[in-house]
Design an enzyme around this catalytic site. Structure first.
Site, short mmCIF file in Angstrom:
data_model
loop_
_atom_site.label_atom_id
_atom_site.label_comp_id
_atom_site.label_asym_id
_atom_site.label_seq_id
_atom_site.Cartn_x
_atom_site.Cartn_y
_atom_site.Cartn_z
N GLY A 1 0.80 -1.24 0.50
CA GLY A 1 -0.12 0.06 -0.32
C GLY A 1 0.40 0.88 0.17
N GLU B 1 4.95 -6.56 2.33
CA GLU B 1 4.92 -6.89 0.87
C GLU B 1 3.71 -5.99 -0.30
OE1 GLU B 1 1.83 -9.98 1.43
OE2 GLU B 1 -0.26 -8.66 2.78
N GLY C 1 3.50 -4.42 -4.18
CA GLY C 1 3.64 -4.14 -5.14
C GLY C 1 3.39 -3.21 -6.11
N ARG C 2 1.93 -2.32 -6.28
CA ARG C 2 2.41 -1.15 -7.40
C ARG C 2 3.74 -0.31 -7.58
NH1 ARG C 2 -2.19 1.75 -9.08
NH2 ARG C 2 -3.27 1.07 -7.30
N TYR D 1 -1.30 -2.84 -12.03
CA TYR D 1 -2.55 -3.00 -11.62
C TYR D 1 -2.88 -2.05 -13.17
CZ TYR D 1 -2.68 -3.99 -7.01
OH TYR D 1 -1.95 -4.97 -5.79
N CYS E 1 -15.78 1.76 -27.39
CA CYS E 1 -17.11 2.50 -27.87
C CYS E 1 -17.60 2.72 -26.69
CB CYS E 1 -18.10 1.86 -29.31
SG CYS E 1 -17.14 1.25 -30.75
C1 LIG Z 1 -2.93 -5.86 -3.33
C2 LIG Z 1 -2.20 -6.20 -2.07
C3 LIG Z 1 -1.38 -6.00 -1.56
C4 LIG Z 1 -0.45 -5.03 -1.98
O1 LIG Z 1 -0.92 -4.11 -2.38
P1 LIG Z 1 0.20 -2.40 -3.59
O2 LIG Z 1 -1.04 -0.89 -3.03
O3 LIG Z 1 0.28 -3.09 -4.41
O4 LIG Z 1 1.15 -2.10 -2.66
C5 LIG Z 1 0.26 -6.35 -0.11
N1 LIG Z 1 -0.74 -7.54 0.53
C6 LIG Z 1 -2.03 -7.91 0.24
C7 LIG Z 1 -2.54 -8.59 0.72
C8 LIG Z 1 -3.08 -7.40 -0.94
O5 LIG Z 1 -4.10 -7.61 -1.34
#
Ligand SMILES: *Cc1c(COP(=O)(O)O)cnc(C)c1O
Length: 355
Positions: free
Chosen positions: A201, A234, A236-237, A333, A305
């Site tokens: 996050g 953990e 991601g983005r 994403y 469209c």
């Molecule tokens: C989506 C998610 C993440 C990654 O979130 P980001 O906003 O991409 O850093 C980590 N842990 C869990 C459980 C998630 O669902």
């Protein structure tokens, strides 16, 4: 925002629309995140972007991967045999509960009972959905995710020799700055568990791509808070978003009722991020076209469209038919959350820049 190397590669692409991934840039970024984190473990949340080449680069730096389905589990363990995986996600099937893992993130007391009934061994983190204020987040993970303190209390007596409790997992929101995340971490660590996964996050700004999450402050803060405990995050983005570009071309420029539009090959069925988040996707224009440029606020749309097929609204720029448009921040994403088959246009090409 877009390096000369990426611009050159984008202008040379033989086929557009295309996703272009800058692997050396990803390598450098994740290496710097790793350094900033010190003793805190780093997993990558695969759902942000499961591209195999990205995962191979990430594997050189991260301690493991967070997967949220049997599909992601098979993808990661097939590509990177032996790599530690943390398996999470709501609504796991019995088959998913039986998959091998380094850690299993259990979402409810019933899920734990089904795990026990499956008769497998498991190292569990209980996913806590705590009652903590999350202000200024892009998306809060309240609602069905994880369990409250009563759910955790219900789980505790169920653990034994085969299904072991290792600690807690929490993923509270997306779009938080280091100071906010440290405040949440402080509250979450007010418990006796030796191991805590604090989730992802970390904030990413599509409005100001050059402003980056303060990994140094976050890493130092976690090292301070985590003394003697095993902390893990953990994201991601914030790991992959910057290394991805969606490259396309202008097919039409027009004015309708006083507003200028540039119609681009492809659309939000390839790059859904601006439609889902409601932002203007940052971009640069490479002057590969001919003729008169429009020099006024332009709305950049795709070939779908639907009036929702918008990349960016009323942007002061200069555009001609044939110009190349390079959208930045398309590494997370983006392709993998997009509705590819809507209208049956061709899929984009995928290209990877290497060192
Ligand atoms: C989506 C998610 C993440 C990654 O979130 P980001 O906003 O991409 O850093 C980590 N842990 C869990 C459980 C998630 O669902």
């Amino acid at each position: 925002m877009i390096t000369p190397r990426v611009q050159e590669a984008a202008a040379r692409l033989s086929e557009v629309p295309a996703y272009l991934y800058d692997l050396p840039a990803l390598d450098e970024h994740v290496a710097s995140v790793r350094r900033a984190l010190g003793p805190t473990e780093l997993y990558y949340a695969v759902k942000a972007n499961p591209d195999p080449e990205l995962l191979r680069v990430l594997a050189g730096h991260v301690d493991g991967f967070e997967v949220s389905s049997a599909g992601e589990h098979a993808h990661v363990t097939g590509l990177l045999p032996g790599v530690p995986v943390a398996l999470g996600g709501p609504g796991k099937t019995d088959a998913e509960l039986r998959l091998p893992h380094h850690r299993l993130h259990v979402e409810s007391p019933n899920e734990l009972r089904r795990l026990l009934a499956a008769g497998v061994e498991a190292d569990v983190l209980l996913r806590l959905n705590p009652d903590l204020p999350v202000e200024g987040a892009a998306l809060t993970m309240s609602g069905p995710f994880g369990m409250d303190e009563d759910g955790v209390a219900e789980c505790l007596p169920l653990f034994g020799d085969r299904v072991r409790l290792c600690g807690l997992h929490a993923h509270l929101a997306s779009g938080l700055e280091a100071g906010q995340l440290l405040g949440l971490a402080r509250a979450l660590l007010d418990n006796p568990y030796e191991e805590v996964n604090l989730g992802g996050g970390m904030a990413v700004s599509y409005e100001r791509p050059e402003s980056r999450f303060d990994w140094a402050a976050y890493g130092a803060g976690l090292a301070e808070l985590g003394r003697g405990r095993r902390l893990r995050i953990e994201p991601g983005r914030a790991l992959t978003v910057y290394c991805g570009y969606y490259v396309t071309k202008v097919v039409d420029v027009k004015r309708v009722r006083g507003r200028a539009y540039a119609v681009l090959l492809g659309g939000t069925h390839h790059l859904r991020t601006p439609a889902t988040k409601g932002h203007d996707q940052p971009f640069a224009v490479l002057p590969t076209g001919k003729g008169q440029a429009v020099g006024e606020p332009v709305t950049l749309v795709g070939q779908l469209c639907t009036p929702k097929d918008i990349f960016a609204r009323n942007i002061e720029t200069s555009l001609r038919v044939g110009d190349t448009v390079v959208f930045a921040m398309a590494g997370a994403y983006a392709w993998n959350i997009s509705h590819h088959d809507f209208l049956m246009h061709p899929k984009p090409a995928f290209r990877h820049l290497r060192a």
